[in-house]
Design an enzyme around this catalytic site. Structure first.
Site, short mmCIF file in Angstrom:
data_model
loop_
_atom_site.label_atom_id
_atom_site.label_comp_id
_atom_site.label_asym_id
_atom_site.label_seq_id
_atom_site.Cartn_x
_atom_site.Cartn_y
_atom_site.Cartn_z
N LYS A 115 0.67 -1.24 0.12
CA LYS A 115 -0.06 -0.09 -0.08
C LYS A 115 0.94 1.23 -0.03
CE LYS A 115 -4.18 -1.45 2.43
NZ LYS A 115 -4.98 -1.29 3.47
N GLU A 116 2.10 1.15 0.49
CA GLU A 116 2.91 2.36 0.48
C GLU A 116 4.21 1.75 -0.16
OE1 GLU A 116 1.58 3.96 4.68
OE2 GLU A 116 3.24 2.91 4.77
N ASP A 145 6.69 -0.99 9.86
CA ASP A 145 5.67 -1.95 10.65
C ASP A 145 5.46 -2.94 9.79
OD1 ASP A 145 5.60 -1.16 13.18
OD2 ASP A 145 3.75 -0.03 12.85
N LYS A 282 0.90 3.12 14.75
CA LYS A 282 1.94 3.82 14.49
C LYS A 282 2.57 4.65 15.85
CE LYS A 282 2.64 8.59 12.44
NZ LYS A 282 1.96 9.79 11.89
N ASP A 306 5.22 11.16 7.93
CA ASP A 306 4.54 9.98 7.19
C ASP A 306 5.37 9.80 6.16
OD1 ASP A 306 2.83 9.86 9.36
OD2 ASP A 306 1.23 10.80 8.26
N ASP A 432 -2.12 11.00 16.81
CA ASP A 432 -1.33 12.38 16.59
C ASP A 432 -2.21 13.52 17.59
OD1 ASP A 432 -3.36 11.84 14.96
OD2 ASP A 432 -2.51 13.07 13.23
O1 LIG Z 1 0.43 0.10 12.02
C1 LIG Z 1 0.70 1.13 11.64
C2 LIG Z 1 -0.21 2.33 10.83
C3 LIG Z 1 0.26 3.12 10.06
N1 LIG Z 1 1.55 3.59 9.99
C4 LIG Z 1 2.17 4.77 9.59
O2 LIG Z 1 1.15 5.90 9.91
C5 LIG Z 1 1.36 6.81 8.63
C6 LIG Z 1 -0.18 7.46 8.30
O3 LIG Z 1 -0.90 6.55 7.89
P1 LIG Z 1 -1.81 6.68 6.59
O4 LIG Z 1 -2.30 5.51 6.12
O5 LIG Z 1 -1.11 7.66 5.66
O6 LIG Z 1 -3.11 7.58 7.47
P2 LIG Z 1 -3.54 9.17 7.25
O7 LIG Z 1 -4.79 8.89 7.60
O8 LIG Z 1 -3.19 9.43 5.85
O9 LIG Z 1 -2.59 9.82 8.37
C7 LIG Z 1 -3.28 10.91 8.97
O10 LIG Z 1 -3.52 10.34 10.34
C8 LIG Z 1 -2.80 9.73 11.11
C9 LIG Z 1 -3.85 9.22 12.35
O11 LIG Z 1 -4.65 8.63 12.01
C10 LIG Z 1 -1.68 10.28 11.38
O12 LIG Z 1 -0.75 9.62 12.05
C11 LIG Z 1 -1.10 10.95 10.26
O13 LIG Z 1 0.13 11.61 10.56
C12 LIG Z 1 -1.91 11.71 9.18
O14 LIG Z 1 -1.34 12.22 8.13
C13 LIG Z 1 1.87 6.24 7.55
O15 LIG Z 1 3.29 6.63 7.58
C14 LIG Z 1 1.86 4.67 8.17
O16 LIG Z 1 3.05 3.96 7.37
C15 LIG Z 1 2.59 2.79 10.89
O17 LIG Z 1 3.55 2.97 11.06
N2 LIG Z 1 2.06 1.64 11.55
MN LIG Z 2 -1.46 9.74 4.70
#
Ligand SMILES: O=c1ccn([C@@H]2O[C@H](COP(=O)(O)OP(=O)(O)O[C@H]3O[C@H](CO)[C@@H](O)[C@H](O)[C@H]3O)[C@@H](O)[C@H]2O)c(=O)[nH]1
Ligand SMILES: [Mn+2]
Length: 722
Positions: A115-116, A145, A282, A306, A432
């Protein structure tokens, strides 16, 4: 940290925006109109003309109560809006040269190589490794992760490529230091550019090829060190269950780039995981990085990023230092400096409100003690993650001491309990928001740093279902805080004062928008289909109150949006309000339901990572501003049902009004409902297109249309029986 000279030039300034006066005056006026509305509701409830009217008033009351709550809490962002400015050009005069800059640890999180895509994560890392910052003080830590050898392989490649890329950026003084963005905007250049571009492209091919095959081919493994590291992925190594892997890919004390300059540290971490131990997504990853970095570099400043967000300005850390190293700021209280999340690749009209202007641009400058933490693009003072500003931090907190978890393992219960008080906080899917909130409750302050040139640029989801799922996750996480013992309305107000408490409460109960939006999307329309009037007549003075409340709120919304700049166009504002309505009946509503189930112990929800992979056809439709449905989802069924009800009620309402008028009766009592249905129909246009007109893959599947038509007719039948 930095030693300061006396009489130094300023590093930053802050001023109250002139619009504050207007905001306050408007707030006062609008605040007088709200009690009038509730007076009207109570009157109707006490003397209803029909039973149906009583039911309608009973439903409108909570809907309006939520609207009033949201409006009141939103004012907390508008009474003291400030603009900060920083002067990095003065930094070296104040901080006596870069030699006294504090060390900087950058944390990058990734969670799934499919996915990433790892090449994207590599771009993020390269963009910060190339920061204009004393290299020997810079360390980049990547948490994986996904526990994937593919990501580690990508970083081995990146470490080699960095040897060429970093001097290239420095020599040319580039602004865009992530190769993907740089090569996308610089197609042709001299032989030097072509050479490095080829290097990048061939690395990209190797990384993508490995991801496609799901494993790293023998031919790509160069030395023994790499073979040994990748060899840790044995058969029993899964993403949920694995021993910790820490790989130091670049070491400041050892590695030099091809111009002979030192390289920043680059460390890969896949933390220890076990099937039966919660790993806290996260927040857990960031805490693992916190511990690993403590053993290795223990920098005073930490930047969290991120993996979908790249640096867009190599000067960003210096801007952050304008606050974090300013002798005039109350250093003992400043916990973090937050840059807004800004996004690239958003289409012209921003149809899905990907910019998220409210949480990222409009609200933060208005928070009295500084903005909330938004997960990415935030420079923390490491100290702030270890207790209140006034607390005396023991040199050794046993559970957090690096020796305790030598390889970034996750220790179980004790660390979880501890994470209520230090580190990135556990207990909410929006770690966050929750972490920033807890820090501010402890007395930490923060600064919103919003330079003209975006310091970071991220990717926003471009598929409606991804957007809605992301918002649903946020909704669940926010409610987890809103209804906890640390709720902003109680604990928050007590700890930070009324205004800050209200600001955080506004977010915590954000998903509650679903109540008024759902009520207003269905109730007046169903009543209209039955020819029943539930709002004041045109000739009544109450009619004007309704018009004022609606237009007032919308005008304020428009003004906020346009004044916030950054493409604050009329069209984007219109799309922004439409997404509010869409989220109201979909993600906020289903987030609220799922949160309720979760608290009842019926279901549990994890952090479903938003996909960053783009399908060509979907991207093309997004570019053209066409809504992407395509999948069968209950959220789309509710949305389509709302659209159908609004359309039918508009047509019926107009017919009834015409018949009544020609019969000499008055239809004044239906005017507000007809206007509301009309508003719904105008907003619902992309939904009708996707149901009845389009034939591409992104249209609403016929199954969804059928189910929603069925739901709409059920609602209608039920209502006509009442
Ligand atoms: O088990 C996990 C799940 C996610 N992530 C990381 O968390 C970040 C954010 O994930 P993403 O799927 O991009 O979520 P978004 O909803 O786009 O992120 C927003 O919302 C998150 C909270 O839900 C915040 O942590 C993010 O900074 C914010 O940009 C990414 O770098 C992921 O790789 C982990 O490291 N471990
Ligand atoms: Mn994101």
């Amino acid at each position: 940290m930095a030693s300061a000279t006396t009489n130094h030039p300023p590093l930053n300034s802050s001023k109250l925006l002139r619009r504050a006066v207007l905001n306050r005056a408007f707030a006062l006026t609008y605040a007088c109109a709200i009690p009038a509305l509730f007076y009207h509701h109570v009157k109707t409830l006490l003397h209803p003309s029909t039973a149906a009217n009583a039911i309608a008033a009973l439903l409108l009351l909570p809907a309006d109560a939520v609207l009033a709550f949201m409006w009141i809490t939103a004012q907390s962002f508008l009474l003291y809006p400030i603009r900060n400015e920083e002067f990095p050009e003065n930094l070296e005069k104040v901080v006596r040269g870069t030699g006294s800059f504090p060390a900087l640890d950058v944390f990058i999180c990734t969670a799934d190589p499919y996915k990433e895509p790892p090449i994207g994560v590599v771009n993020t890392a390269l963009s910060v490794m190339a920061y204009e910052y004393p290299t020997e003080k810079l360390s980049v830590y990547v948490s994986d992760d996904g526990g994937s050898e593919l990501t580690l392989f990508a970083f081995m490649e990146a470490a080699r490529f960095a040897g060429h890329w970093l001097p290239f950026c420095r020599e040319r003084n580039l602004m865009e230091r992530n190769p993907e963005a740089y090569f996308a905007s610089n197609h042709c250049g001299g032989t030097e550019i072509n050479k490095i571009k080829m290097m990048y492209e061939s690395m990209k091919v190797r990384v993508e090829h490995a991801v496609e095959r799901g494993k790293v081919g023998e031919e790509y493994i160069i030395g023994d060190r790499e073979r040994q590291a990748l060899g840790k992925w044995k058969d029993d190594f899964t993403r949920q269950n694995n021993a910790a892997v820490v790989e130091v890919l670049l070491d400041t004390s050892r590695d030099r780039d091809n111009a002979g300059h030192v390289m920043p540290n680059l460390v890969y971490l896949s933390r220890e995981k076990s099937n039966n131990v919660p790993h806290h997504f996260k927040a857990g990853a960031l805490n693992a990085l916190l511990r690993v970095s403590a053993v290795m570099t223990n920098a005073a400043i930490i930047l969290t990023l991120d993996c979908d967000m790249c640096s867009n300005d190599p000067e960003a850390p210096r801007r952050a230092l304008c606050y974090l190293a300013d002798p005039l700021t109350n250093q003992s209280q400043l916990g973090y400096v937050q840059f807004p999340q800004r996004f690239q690749g958003i289409n012209e009209g921003d149809i899905y409100c990907g910019d998220f202007k409210y949480p990222y641009h409009i609200n933060p400058p208005g928070m009295k003690n500084g903005p909330s933490y938004v997960g990415s693009g935030c420079f923390f003072r490491r100290r702030s993650l270890f207790g209140a500003p006034s607390a005396i931090v023991p040199l050794e907190i046993p559970e957090l001491s690096p020796e305790h978890c030598p390889k970034g393992s996750i220790r179980t219960e004790r660390t979880s309990v501890l994470a209520q008080k230090v580190g990135f906080r556990y207990g909410s899917l929006v770690e966050d928001y929750y972490t920033g909130y807890k820090l501010q409750c402890e007395g930490w302050r923060s600064i919103f740093c919003h330079p003209k040139r975006a310091a970071f640029l991220g990717d926003a989801p471009i598929c409606l279902i991804d957007v809605l799922n992301q918002n649903k996750r946020w909704a669940i996480g926010l409610l987890e805080v809103g209804f906890s013992k640390f709720s902003p309305v109680t604990y928050g107000v007590r700890s930070m004062g009324l205004l800050m408490g209200l600001s955080y409460a506004h977010y915590a109960f954000w998903p509650m928008w679903s109540v008024p939006i759902t009520v207003y999307a269905f109730l007046p329309q169903i009543a209209l289909i039955n020819g029943l009037s539930i709002f004041p007549k045109v000739s009544e003075p109450w009619f004007l109150l309704y018009i004022f409340l609606f237009l007032g709120a919308y005008a304020q919304d428009l003004a906020n949006f346009v004044l916030a700049g950054h493409n604050g166009t009329l069209r984007r504002w219109w799309n922004d309000q439409r997404m509010y309505l869409i989220r109201g009946v979909t993600s906020y509503a289903s987030g609220t339901i799922e949160y309720t189930l979760k608290s009842l112990g019926v279901a549990a929800h994890g952090f479903s990572v938003t996909s960053k992979v783009l399908d060509d056809e979907q991207s093309r439709r997004y570019e053209q501003g066409v809504f992407e449905f395509g999948v069968v989802s209950p959220m789309f069924m509710v949305l389509a049902a709302a659209a159908i009800i609004n359309l039918v009620s508009l047509v019926r309402g107009l017919m009834v009004a015409i018949v009544r008028r020609s019969g000499g009766c008055d239809a004044e009592g239906l005017v507000l409902q007809i206007l509301l249905a009309g508003f719904g129909v105008v907003n619902g246009w992309p939904i009708y297109e996707a149901m009845f007109i389009r034939s591409d893959k992104g249209r609403i599947p016929t199954k969804v249309t059928l189910v929603s038509a069925f739901v709409a007719s059920l609602l209608y039948t039920a209502a006509s029986l009442a």
